[in-house]
Write a protein that holds these residues in place. Structure first.
Motif, PDB file in Angstrom:
ATOM      1  N   LEU A   1      82.280  78.971  35.073  1.00 25.75           N
ATOM      2  CA  LEU A   1      82.431  80.217  34.331  1.00 25.75           C
ATOM      3  C   LEU A   1      82.879  79.953  32.897  1.00 25.75           C
ATOM      4  O   LEU A   1      82.417  80.608  31.953  1.00 25.75           O
ATOM      5  CB  LEU A   1      83.446  81.128  35.037  1.00 25.75           C
ATOM      6  N   PHE A   2      83.777  78.991  32.733  1.00 26.34           N
ATOM      7  CA  PHE A   2      84.258  78.633  31.391  1.00 26.34           C
ATOM      8  C   PHE A   2      83.111  78.125  30.528  1.00 26.34           C
ATOM      9  O   PHE A   2      82.918  78.579  29.390  1.00 26.34           O
ATOM     10  CB  PHE A   2      85.347  77.565  31.513  1.00 26.34           C
ATOM     11  N   PHE A   3      82.327  77.185  31.057  1.00 22.01           N
ATOM     12  CA  PHE A   3      81.238  76.608  30.282  1.00 22.01           C
ATOM     13  C   PHE A   3      80.090  77.599  30.098  1.00 22.01           C
ATOM     14  O   PHE A   3      79.397  77.565  29.068  1.00 22.01           O
ATOM     15  CB  PHE A   3      80.737  75.324  30.944  1.00 22.01           C
ATOM     16  N   LEU A   4      79.870  78.491  31.056  1.00 19.74           N
ATOM     17  CA  LEU A   4      78.817  79.494  30.907  1.00 19.74           C
ATOM     18  C   LEU A   4      79.170  80.501  29.819  1.00 19.74           C
ATOM     19  O   LEU A   4      78.286  80.955  29.067  1.00 19.74           O
ATOM     20  CB  LEU A   4      78.572  80.206  32.236  1.00 19.74           C
ATOM     21  N   PHE A   5      80.443  80.864  29.714  1.00 22.20           N
ATOM     22  CA  PHE A   5      80.890  81.747  28.626  1.00 22.20           C
ATOM     23  C   PHE A   5      80.581  81.108  27.275  1.00 22.20           C
ATOM     24  O   PHE A   5      80.044  81.745  26.365  1.00 22.20           O
ATOM     25  CB  PHE A   5      82.386  82.018  28.768  1.00 22.20           C
ATOM     26  N   TRP A   6      80.915  79.832  27.173  1.00 24.54           N
ATOM     27  CA  TRP A   6      80.645  79.042  25.985  1.00 24.54           C
ATOM     28  C   TRP A   6      79.132  78.970  25.743  1.00 24.54           C
ATOM     29  O   TRP A   6      78.646  79.124  24.623  1.00 24.54           O
ATOM     30  CB  TRP A   6      81.269  77.680  26.214  1.00 24.54           C
ATOM     31  N   ASP A   7      78.373  78.767  26.796  1.00 19.79           N
ATOM     32  CA  ASP A   7      76.915  78.650  26.723  1.00 19.79           C
ATOM     33  C   ASP A   7      76.280  79.941  26.189  1.00 19.79           C
ATOM     34  O   ASP A   7      75.363  79.914  25.356  1.00 19.79           O
ATOM     35  CB  ASP A   7      76.359  78.335  28.107  1.00 19.79           C
ATOM     36  N   VAL A   8      76.768  81.080  26.686  1.00 25.12           N
ATOM     37  CA  VAL A   8      76.256  82.373  26.224  1.00 25.12           C
ATOM     38  C   VAL A   8      76.494  82.534  24.727  1.00 25.12           C
ATOM     39  O   VAL A   8      75.597  82.926  23.972  1.00 25.12           O
ATOM     40  CB  VAL A   8      76.923  83.535  26.998  1.00 25.12           C
ATOM     41  N   LEU A   9      77.714  82.217  24.284  1.00 24.99           N
ATOM     42  CA  LEU A   9      78.041  82.338  22.861  1.00 24.99           C
ATOM     43  C   LEU A   9      77.191  81.398  22.015  1.00 24.99           C
ATOM     44  O   LEU A   9      76.708  81.771  20.933  1.00 24.99           O
ATOM     45  CB  LEU A   9      79.525  82.048  22.642  1.00 24.99           C
ATOM     46  N   PHE A  10      76.988  80.173  22.495  1.00 23.25           N
ATOM     47  CA  PHE A  10      76.172  79.212  21.757  1.00 23.25           C
ATOM     48  C   PHE A  10      74.723  79.678  21.650  1.00 23.25           C
ATOM     49  O   PHE A  10      74.065  79.475  20.628  1.00 23.25           O
ATOM     50  CB  PHE A  10      76.227  77.843  22.442  1.00 23.25           C
ATOM     51  N   THR A  11      74.228  80.286  22.713  1.00 20.61           N
ATOM     52  CA  THR A  11      72.855  80.783  22.685  1.00 20.61           C
ATOM     53  C   THR A  11      72.737  81.942  21.708  1.00 20.61           C
ATOM     54  O   THR A  11      71.769  82.016  20.925  1.00 20.61           O
ATOM     55  CB  THR A  11      72.422  81.230  24.102  1.00 20.61           C
ATOM     56  N   ILE A  12      73.718  82.832  21.713  1.00 20.63           N
ATOM     57  CA  ILE A  12      73.713  83.970  20.787  1.00 20.63           C
ATOM     58  C   ILE A  12      73.753  83.500  19.340  1.00 20.63           C
ATOM     59  O   ILE A  12      73.047  84.040  18.475  1.00 20.63           O
ATOM     60  CB  ILE A  12      74.915  84.904  21.085  1.00 20.63           C
ATOM     61  N   HIS A  13      74.567  82.487  19.070  1.00 20.22           N
ATOM     62  CA  HIS A  13      74.739  81.993  17.702  1.00 20.22           C
ATOM     63  C   HIS A  13      73.701  80.934  17.308  1.00 20.22           C
ATOM     64  O   HIS A  13      73.798  80.347  16.226  1.00 20.22           O
ATOM     65  CB  HIS A  13      76.150  81.435  17.518  1.00 20.22           C
TER      66      HIS A  13
END
Length: 225
Positions: free
Chosen positions: A43-55
């Motif tokens: 969940l921690f890395f997926l949150f990070w992953d979502v933000l990275f994809t958005i940015h």
């Protein structure tokens, strides 16, 4: 072609699952210690992953994914945070069983100190690169906590497992980045690659495994105590 990333996930986890029932290692008996930590870390890395994809730190080639997405992430990317940690913890467990040699704690401390130094230098000189900053910032915090605050006695075995895990990492990540299935924005990383694999990916893997194995050891020790 649309099933390429999904197939990579399945192949990554296939042999560790099958070999989990080996009579010597009996890794399947440790599955219950894996899931809690894998859930938290995932969940921690997926949150990070979502933000990275958005940015726009990275994106995914639509030609190689089936098209099912959650919060902008392909299903295959979500599965990645299950299949890769599971397989690497399997490597860690096998090495613990078969390899009796233990890295001296002094050498472990030296490696941790070098990782901390590298992370600090990356943060000083490349703080304007989002992928670089987040990767080395997280690694810095994890190594400091596990080596010097919690003083984990398994860290020497973790470093050995990490080195061994680099072999499948180069195969899997080599395919993901050479096809390419995952596309990186070089404005947000160092722009340095080992073959087709970004330099930061090596330390992204290190942080991912450090969290997963840390939780694995925590839940296993809590059960035994």
């Amino acid at each position: 072609m649309r099933y390429t990333y999904l197939l990579i996930n399945l192949l990554t986890v296939f042999f560790p699952v099958v070999l989990s029932f080996d009579k010597r290692v009996q890794f399947h008996k440790n599955w219950k210690f894996i899931w809690p930590g894998m859930t938290v870390t995932g969940l921690f890395f997926l949150f990070w992953d979502v933000l990275f994809t958005i940015h726009g730190v990275w994106s995914f080639n639509p030609a190689y994914i089936i098209g099912i997405k959650f919060f902008g992430l392909p299903l295959e990317e979500i599965l990645f945070f299950l299949t890769v940690p599971f397989s690497c913890i399997f490597i860690y467990a096998c090495l613990n069983y078969y390899v009796k040699w233990l890295m001296p704690y002094r050498l472990t401390s030296i490696i941790s100190s070098l990782m901390i130094l590298l992370a600090i230098l990356m943060l000083i000189f490349y703080h304007d690169r989002l992928y670089t900053t987040v990767t080395f910032g997280l690694l810095l915090v994890l190594v400091l906590l596990i080596q010097y605050v919690f003083k984990a006695d398994w860290l020497n075995r973790y470093y050995l497992a990490y080195v061994v895990a680099l072999l499948p990492f180069y195969i899997v990540n080599g395919i993901l980045t050479s096809v390419p299935i995952v596309l990186y924005n070089n404005a947000e990383n160092l722009g340095k690659r080992v073959g087709t694999i970004p330099f930061e990916d090596h330390f992204y893997l290190m942080a991912l495994l450090l969290m997963n194995i840390g939780f694995f050891e925590y839940f296993k020790q809590r059960k035994l105590s």
